[in-house]
Motif scaffolding. Structure first.
Motif, PDB file in Angstrom:
ATOM      1  N   MET A  91       5.960   4.029   4.221  1.00  0.00           N
ATOM      2  CA  MET A  91       5.220   3.675   5.432  1.00  0.00           C
ATOM      3  C   MET A  91       5.652   2.275   5.890  1.00  0.00           C
ATOM      4  N   SER A  92       5.817   2.132   7.215  1.00  0.00           N
ATOM      5  CA  SER A  92       6.184   0.827   7.787  1.00  0.00           C
ATOM      6  C   SER A  92       4.944   0.172   8.380  1.00  0.00           C
ATOM      7  N   TYR A  93       4.934  -1.160   8.422  1.00  0.00           N
ATOM      8  CA  TYR A  93       3.768  -1.886   8.915  1.00  0.00           C
ATOM      9  C   TYR A  93       4.190  -3.267   9.368  1.00  0.00           C
ATOM     10  N   ASP A  94       3.294  -3.935  10.139  1.00  0.00           N
ATOM     11  CA  ASP A  94       3.551  -5.310  10.600  1.00  0.00           C
ATOM     12  C   ASP A  94       2.841  -6.291   9.683  1.00  0.00           C
ATOM     13  N   LEU A  95       3.461  -7.458   9.493  1.00  0.00           N
ATOM     14  CA  LEU A  95       2.874  -8.545   8.694  1.00  0.00           C
ATOM     15  C   LEU A  95       2.422  -9.686   9.600  1.00  0.00           C
ATOM     16  N   GLU A  96       1.761 -10.706   9.022  1.00  0.00           N
ATOM     17  CA  GLU A  96       1.430 -11.916   9.777  1.00  0.00           C
ATOM     18  C   GLU A  96       2.721 -12.476  10.379  1.00  0.00           C
ATOM     19  N   TYR A  97       3.804 -12.357   9.617  1.00  0.00           N
ATOM     20  CA  TYR A  97       5.131 -12.744  10.113  1.00  0.00           C
ATOM     21  C   TYR A  97       6.083 -11.625   9.695  1.00  0.00           C
ATOM     22  N   ILE A 102       7.033  -0.020   2.834  1.00  0.00           N
ATOM     23  CA  ILE A 102       6.735   0.124   1.400  1.00  0.00           C
ATOM     24  C   ILE A 102       6.777   1.594   1.016  1.00  0.00           C
ATOM     25  N   GLU A 103       6.930   1.824  -0.272  1.00  0.00           N
ATOM     26  CA  GLU A 103       6.929   3.215  -0.747  1.00  0.00           C
ATOM     27  C   GLU A 103       6.355   3.303  -2.157  1.00  0.00           C
ATOM     28  N   ILE A 104       5.923   4.518  -2.503  1.00  0.00           N
ATOM     29  CA  ILE A 104       5.533   4.804  -3.898  1.00  0.00           C
ATOM     30  C   ILE A 104       6.130   6.153  -4.298  1.00  0.00           C
ATOM     31  N   HIS A 105       6.312   6.328  -5.583  1.00  0.00           N
ATOM     32  CA  HIS A 105       6.774   7.625  -6.084  1.00  0.00           C
ATOM     33  C   HIS A 105       5.738   8.692  -5.753  1.00  0.00           C
ATOM     34  N   LYS A 106       6.252   9.858  -5.334  1.00  0.00           N
ATOM     35  CA  LYS A 106       5.355  10.955  -4.953  1.00  0.00           C
ATOM     36  C   LYS A 106       4.447  11.393  -6.088  1.00  0.00           C
ATOM     37  N   ASP A 107       4.933  11.249  -7.336  1.00  0.00           N
ATOM     38  CA  ASP A 107       4.110  11.716  -8.455  1.00  0.00           C
ATOM     39  C   ASP A 107       3.302  10.588  -9.119  1.00  0.00           C
ATOM     40  N   SER A 108       3.228   9.422  -8.447  1.00  0.00           N
ATOM     41  CA  SER A 108       2.479   8.285  -9.040  1.00  0.00           C
ATOM     42  C   SER A 108       0.982   8.537  -9.041  1.00  0.00           C
ATOM     43  N   ILE A 109       0.519   9.252  -8.020  1.00  0.00           N
ATOM     44  CA  ILE A 109      -0.914   9.467  -7.837  1.00  0.00           C
ATOM     45  C   ILE A 109      -1.200  10.960  -7.881  1.00  0.00           C
ATOM     46  N   LYS A 110      -2.202  11.331  -8.675  1.00  0.00           N
ATOM     47  CA  LYS A 110      -2.602  12.754  -8.743  1.00  0.00           C
ATOM     48  C   LYS A 110      -3.753  12.979  -7.766  1.00  0.00           C
ATOM     49  N   PRO A 111      -3.840  14.173  -7.165  1.00  0.00           N
ATOM     50  CA  PRO A 111      -4.948  14.444  -6.242  1.00  0.00           C
ATOM     51  C   PRO A 111      -6.301  14.173  -6.918  1.00  0.00           C
ATOM     52  N   GLY A 112      -7.165  13.454  -6.210  1.00  0.00           N
ATOM     53  CA  GLY A 112      -8.503  13.149  -6.733  1.00  0.00           C
ATOM     54  C   GLY A 112      -8.572  11.880  -7.549  1.00  0.00           C
ATOM     55  N   LEU A 121      -3.165 -11.525  -1.744  1.00  0.00           N
ATOM     56  CA  LEU A 121      -3.702 -12.092  -0.498  1.00  0.00           C
ATOM     57  C   LEU A 121      -3.829 -11.017   0.568  1.00  0.00           C
ATOM     58  N   ILE A 122      -4.913 -11.084   1.343  1.00  0.00           N
ATOM     59  CA  ILE A 122      -5.035 -10.248   2.535  1.00  0.00           C
ATOM     60  C   ILE A 122      -4.985 -11.164   3.758  1.00  0.00           C
ATOM     61  N   ALA A 123      -4.031 -10.861   4.639  1.00  0.00           N
ATOM     62  CA  ALA A 123      -3.916 -11.597   5.908  1.00  0.00           C
ATOM     63  C   ALA A 123      -4.352 -10.645   7.019  1.00  0.00           C
ATOM     64  N   THR A 124      -3.416  -9.952   7.671  1.00  0.00           N
ATOM     65  CA  THR A 124      -3.801  -8.973   8.705  1.00  0.00           C
ATOM     66  C   THR A 124      -4.360  -7.684   8.097  1.00  0.00           C
ATOM     67  N   GLY A 125      -4.057  -7.452   6.817  1.00  0.00           N
ATOM     68  CA  GLY A 125      -4.455  -6.204   6.171  1.00  0.00           C
ATOM     69  C   GLY A 125      -3.424  -5.095   6.331  1.00  0.00           C
ATOM     70  N   GLY A 126      -2.308  -5.410   7.026  1.00  0.00           N
ATOM     71  CA  GLY A 126      -1.290  -4.386   7.278  1.00  0.00           C
ATOM     72  C   GLY A 126      -0.683  -3.802   6.000  1.00  0.00           C
ATOM     73  N   THR A 127      -0.382  -4.676   5.043  1.00  0.00           N
ATOM     74  CA  THR A 127       0.261  -4.219   3.802  1.00  0.00           C
ATOM     75  C   THR A 127      -0.661  -3.276   3.030  1.00  0.00           C
ATOM     76  N   ILE A 128      -1.896  -3.709   2.863  1.00  0.00           N
ATOM     77  CA  ILE A 128      -2.788  -2.948   1.995  1.00  0.00           C
ATOM     78  C   ILE A 128      -3.245  -1.657   2.697  1.00  0.00           C
ATOM     79  N   GLU A 129      -3.335  -1.715   4.043  1.00  0.00           N
ATOM     80  CA  GLU A 129      -3.664  -0.490   4.774  1.00  0.00           C
ATOM     81  C   GLU A 129      -2.545   0.538   4.609  1.00  0.00           C
TER      82      GLU A 129
END
Ligand code: PRP
Ligand code: ADE
Length: 172
Positions: A91-97, A102-112, A121-129
């Motif tokens: 997923m692409s996103y905008d930063l404060e600058y 960013i990406e994650i492995h498809k099998d990193s997270i199991k459903p549920g 740090l949270i600035a605009t929240g773009g990264t964490i969103e």
């Protein structure tokens, strides 16, 4: 406000004019600063029911790893594009600058799976969103977002109003 605030250095006009950079190297380089940071972030996790911690590259790894270790959880790496060797979602996103992907492995997270997202740090929240959307695209549930520093003027918390957001130190 937490005592850890005194370890955070503020550098004006980095990486570009008008930005006050909140530097965590002065936290991590000091044993007391590092201990305070981890212990106080850990307190924000008290009573939270979760399966795994996910940290955002790169400064999120610094704090996500000891929190995962301390709580007997695994750590999912949310990485900048091009670093992970297996199949990913991105997923692409905008930063404060600037802008990033960013990406994650498809099998990193199991459903549920219940996930706590950690970053320095949270600035605009773009990264964490973007990280939350990736986790949710794989069926994960983001139960909490924990930061050492929150830049309140940038209103990341409002952008993330559907999530449980917690931070140790706040700057305007
Ligand atoms: C910084 C910081 C957060 C993000 C916060 O990371 O560590 O991840 O910016 O900004 P946002 O809330 O506006 O998205 P950066 O992309 O600079 O990468 P780094 O951790 O590798 O230095
Ligand atoms: N990431 C985004 N904005 C930042 C800031 N002002 N200081 C440190 N890291 C940041």
């Amino acid at each position: 406000m937490s005592e850890v605030e005194k370890y955070i250095k503020s550098i004006p006009d980095f990486p570009q004019p008008g930005i006050i950079f909140r530097d965590v190297t002065s936290v991590t380089e000091d044993p007391e600063g590092m201990k305070l940071a981890i212990d106080e972030m850990d307190k924000l996790l008290e009573g939270v029911d979760y399966d795994v911690i996910a940290g955002a590259e790169s400064r999120g790894f610094i704090f996500g790893a000891p929190l995962a270790y301390k709580n007997g959880k695994g750590l999912v790496l949310v990485r900048k594009k091009g670093k992970l060797p297996r199949e990913t979602v991105e997923m692409s996103y905008d930063l404060e600058y600037g802008q990033a992907t960013i990406e994650i492995h498809k099998d990193s997270i199991k459903p549920g799976e219940k996930v706590v997202l950690v970053d320095d740090l949270i600035a605009t929240g773009g990264t964490i969103e973007a990280a939350a959307k990736l986790i949710e695209s794989l069926g994960g549930i983001v139960v909490k977002m924990v930061f050492l520093i929150e830049l309140t003027d940038l209103k990341g918390r409002e952008r993330l109003s559907k999530y449980d957001v917690a931070s140790v130190v706040q700057f305007e």
